[in-house]
Design a protein around this motif. Structure first.
Motif, PDB file in Angstrom:
ATOM      1  N   PRO A 174     -12.253  -7.810  -2.901  1.00 12.83           N
ATOM      2  CA  PRO A 174     -12.923  -7.191  -1.743  1.00 12.83           C
ATOM      3  C   PRO A 174     -13.622  -8.226  -0.854  1.00 12.83           C
ATOM      4  CG  PRO A 174     -13.340  -5.899  -3.706  1.00 12.83           C
ATOM      5  CD  PRO A 174     -12.574  -7.118  -4.153  1.00 12.83           C
ATOM      6  N   ALA A 175     -14.245  -9.243  -1.471  1.00 10.19           N
ATOM      7  CA  ALA A 175     -14.936 -10.266  -0.675  1.00 10.19           C
ATOM      8  C   ALA A 175     -13.964 -10.965   0.268  1.00 10.19           C
ATOM      9  CB  ALA A 175     -15.608 -11.278  -1.596  1.00 10.19           C
ATOM     10  N   LEU A 176     -12.764 -11.236  -0.226  1.00 10.04           N
ATOM     11  CA  LEU A 176     -11.751 -11.879   0.619  1.00 10.04           C
ATOM     12  C   LEU A 176     -11.322 -10.932   1.738  1.00 10.04           C
ATOM     13  CD1 LEU A 176      -9.715 -14.287   1.011  1.00 10.04           C
ATOM     14  CD2 LEU A 176      -8.121 -12.967  -0.360  1.00 10.04           C
ATOM     15  N   GLN A 177     -11.099  -9.674   1.362  1.00 14.46           N
ATOM     16  CA  GLN A 177     -10.629  -8.704   2.354  1.00 14.46           C
ATOM     17  C   GLN A 177     -11.672  -8.430   3.423  1.00 14.46           C
ATOM     18  OE1 GLN A 177      -9.668  -5.706  -0.562  1.00 14.46           O
ATOM     19  NE2 GLN A 177      -7.485  -5.914  -0.171  1.00 14.46           N
TER      20      GLN A 177
ATOM     21  N   GLN B 116       0.185  -6.990  -3.639  1.00 17.67           N
ATOM     22  CA  GLN B 116       0.206  -5.847  -2.734  1.00 17.67           C
ATOM     23  C   GLN B 116      -1.007  -5.830  -1.824  1.00 17.67           C
ATOM     24  OE1 GLN B 116       1.029  -2.247  -4.811  1.00 17.67           O
ATOM     25  NE2 GLN B 116       2.955  -3.049  -5.585  1.00 17.67           N
ATOM     26  N   VAL B 117      -2.083  -6.506  -2.251  1.00 14.67           N
ATOM     27  CA  VAL B 117      -3.284  -6.482  -1.412  1.00 14.67           C
ATOM     28  C   VAL B 117      -3.646  -7.835  -0.815  1.00 14.67           C
ATOM     29  CG1 VAL B 117      -4.360  -4.394  -2.295  1.00 14.67           C
ATOM     30  CG2 VAL B 117      -4.645  -6.528  -3.552  1.00 14.67           C
ATOM     31  N   ILE B 118      -3.276  -8.933  -1.500  1.00 15.78           N
ATOM     32  CA  ILE B 118      -3.537 -10.251  -0.913  1.00 15.78           C
ATOM     33  C   ILE B 118      -2.283 -11.113  -1.065  1.00 15.78           C
ATOM     34  CG2 ILE B 118      -6.026 -10.195  -1.316  1.00 15.78           C
ATOM     35  CD1 ILE B 118      -5.553 -12.102  -3.696  1.00 15.78           C
TER      36      ILE B 118
ATOM     37  N   GLU C  50      -0.387 -18.853   7.619  1.00  9.63           N
ATOM     38  CA  GLU C  50      -0.469 -20.282   7.920  1.00  9.63           C
ATOM     39  C   GLU C  50      -1.371 -20.973   6.895  1.00  9.63           C
ATOM     40  OE1 GLU C  50      -1.721 -22.905  11.746  1.00  9.63           O
ATOM     41  OE2 GLU C  50      -1.012 -20.855  12.123  1.00  9.63           O
ATOM     42  N   LEU C  51      -2.501 -20.354   6.632  1.00 11.93           N
ATOM     43  CA  LEU C  51      -3.442 -20.916   5.662  1.00 11.93           C
ATOM     44  C   LEU C  51      -2.794 -20.985   4.279  1.00 11.93           C
ATOM     45  CD1 LEU C  51      -6.381 -21.862   5.187  1.00 11.93           C
ATOM     46  CD2 LEU C  51      -6.967 -19.493   4.660  1.00 11.93           C
TER      47      LEU C  51
ATOM     48  N   VAL D 160      -5.218 -15.713  -0.515  1.00 17.17           N
ATOM     49  CA  VAL D 160      -5.636 -15.628   0.894  1.00 17.17           C
ATOM     50  C   VAL D 160      -5.300 -14.230   1.409  1.00 17.17           C
ATOM     51  CG1 VAL D 160      -5.294 -18.089   1.381  1.00 17.17           C
ATOM     52  CG2 VAL D 160      -3.412 -16.489   1.729  1.00 17.17           C
ATOM     53  N   ARG D 161      -5.873 -13.874   2.559  1.00 15.26           N
ATOM     54  CA  ARG D 161      -5.546 -12.583   3.171  1.00 15.26           C
ATOM     55  C   ARG D 161      -4.077 -12.575   3.588  1.00 15.26           C
ATOM     56  NH1 ARG D 161     -10.862 -13.332   4.751  1.00 15.26           N
ATOM     57  NH2 ARG D 161     -10.230 -14.825   6.340  1.00 15.26           N
TER      58      ARG D 161
END
Lengths: 228, 254
Positions: B73-76, B95-97, B219-220, B213-214
């Protein structure tokens, strides 16, 4: 929003609700059994017992519930004496640690609630009871305690709600209560909103249930105080 | 006064133009990959790798200590830009990140008191209580392969050791390296040992540990993958790894 996952995993939350209800109900019930005699002893200013009970109440009210839970869960398990004793078969289980900590906690708060209610007993009731020739224990059993418990109902309702909300800390000692279910849900599917919102709604519904139960009790036992 | 502000602003914008500012989510309860020091700072293999990757990418990085439960969640929610916290690359998480290529991979294994279990078959463990960290590959593995075994879920790996030594749980399923360095080699780990075989099943354990990463930051993600390849090439990776491990932590295969 992934509410399909919630439907799929409803048994997880059902287990959580059951654990929360069970822990809250049992702790409040055991707490009441502790509190009633303690409150009477406190209100009578009994030598020895009264200061001891005051110490217990102070110790519990003076520390956070989480710390009390840690004392039973992590603290006691450090002593070999306890690990070798029969008590360990209970203290080994996180569920029992939570029940003991919560019961003692609820007992302390309830002691103060009931003591306050006893001390607010109208003098006239006691004088009337004495004038009828009742013995001290009869005055307590027939007049003081029933009348005090009636007066304690609204505050006791608060205590039950607080206990239920306080019980949310048990997921830190691996018990799957409502919050524990939400955490597991979040840990598995990484959808935090759905899990934690569901937990909030479930806590809200349980609170509503408690409020309704206590409103019914007030309606029954405090009828004479209702405004017309 | 105005001049100072103008100069400050100029340096700030100049800085942002040349280097990226990245906040990296790290955990802090998973030695030797990440652990919290007495002064509150976080150190370990993950952190050293994070710093090396940031240096390689020319980014200026800040470590953000985050509990495991709240790290995705912190990343999102943009509280950080990347997760470098020994997170395995799994299908569920993808599926999420999104993930970079792996930066290490180590097998999972059971740990218990020495001689407590003859082997790690489901029959031997039938009556055991096993602890795992909540929301990990190890929880999925236990639920998939040992559905009958009673599981206890912990918020951090460090919490499982306390309950193993106090006797509340009979065994732990977790990463072999973190248990070796974080527990077996410490005083508390005396009298405890691994049992059974090491597991690296792609279905449960994924493709190794990567940088999270998100999903929008492709690119990141590619920058991190390139940086991992670069520090492995330059020998910096091995130099960091040798401070922690006496074996190849990167793991075989791809």
């Amino acid at each position: 929003m992934r509410y399909d996952l919630l439907i799929e995993r409803w048994p997880l939350f059902a287990e959580g609700v059951w654990t929360t209800v069970q822990l809250t109900a049992l702790s409040v019930a055991i707490g009441f059994c502790i509190a009633l005699p303690f409150a009477i002893l406190r209100s009578r200013r009994t030598p020895v017992a009264s200061p001891l009970i005051a110490g217990y109440v102070y110790a519990i009210r003076g520390t956070p519930l989480l710390v009390q839970l840690y004392v039973f869960y992590y603290g006691l398990s450090q002593f070999d004496v306890i690990r070798d004793s029969f008590a360990w078969s209970y203290l080994r289980e996180p569920w029992w640690c939570a029940l003991i900590a919560f019961s003692l906690n609820s007992g302390a708060y309830a002691t103060e609630i009931i003591r306050g209610a006893i001390e607010r007993t109208p003098k006239g009731q006691i004088e009337a009871a004495k004038a009828l020739g009742l013995r001290t224990w009869q005055v307590y059993a027939l007049i003081v305690v029933p009348s005090a418990l009636r007066r304690a109902i609204p505050q006791y309702g608060n205590e039950v709600v607080f206990m239920m909300h306080g019980s949310a800390i048990v997921s830190v000692i691996t018990i799957t209560d409502i919050l524990g279910a939400a955490r597991e849900f979040n840990g598995r599917y990484y959808v935090s909103d759905e899990g934690f919102l569901t937990a909030a709604v479930l806590y809200g519904l349980l609170t509503l249930l408690i409020v309704l139960i206590f409103r019914a009790l007030e309606g029954k036992f405090l009828k004479h105080l209702r405004m017309r | 006064m105005k001049k100072i502000i103008a100069v400050a602003l100029a340096t700030m914008t100049a800085g942002a133009a040349t280097a990226q500012d990245l906040d990296i989510c790290v955990e802090g309860a998973y030695p030797p990959f990440s652990q919290t020091e007495a002064d509150g700072s976080v150190t370990g293999f993950d952190i050293d790798i994070a710093n090396a990757l940031c240096a390689e990418m020319g980014a200026s990085c800040t470590m953000v200590k985050t509990d495991w439960d709240g790290i995705i969640p912190a990343l999102q929610e943009d509280k950080c830009d990347a997760i470098i916290a020994s997170m395995s690359i799994t299908e569920e998480r993808k599926q999420v990140i999104d993930f970079s290529e792996k930066y290490y991979s180590t097998p999972a294994i059971f740990l218990a008191e020495e001689g407590a279990f003859a082997d790690d078959s489901p029959e031997t463990l039938a009556d055991a209580v096993v602890g795992v960290q909540r929301g990990t590959i190890h929880q999925n593995f236990m639920e998939g392969e040992y559905p009958e075994v009673e599981l206890r879920l912990y918020a951090s790996q460090d919490d499982t050791y306390l309950d193993l030594t106090s006797g509340r749980i009979d065994a732990i399923m977790a990463d072999s390296v973190t248990m070796d360095e974080g527990f077996l080699q410490t005083e508390d780990g005396e009298g405890y040992a691994f049992f059974g075989e090491g597991y690296s099943i792609p279905e449960y354990h994924g493709e190794g540990v990567g940088v999270g990463v998100r999903q929008s930051d492709t690119e990141l993600r590619d920058d991190f993958s390139a940086a991992i390849a670069a520090i492995r090439e330059s020998g910096e990776y091995d130099q960091i790894a040798s401070q922690y491990f006496d074996f190849d932590v990167y793991g075989g295969g791809n």
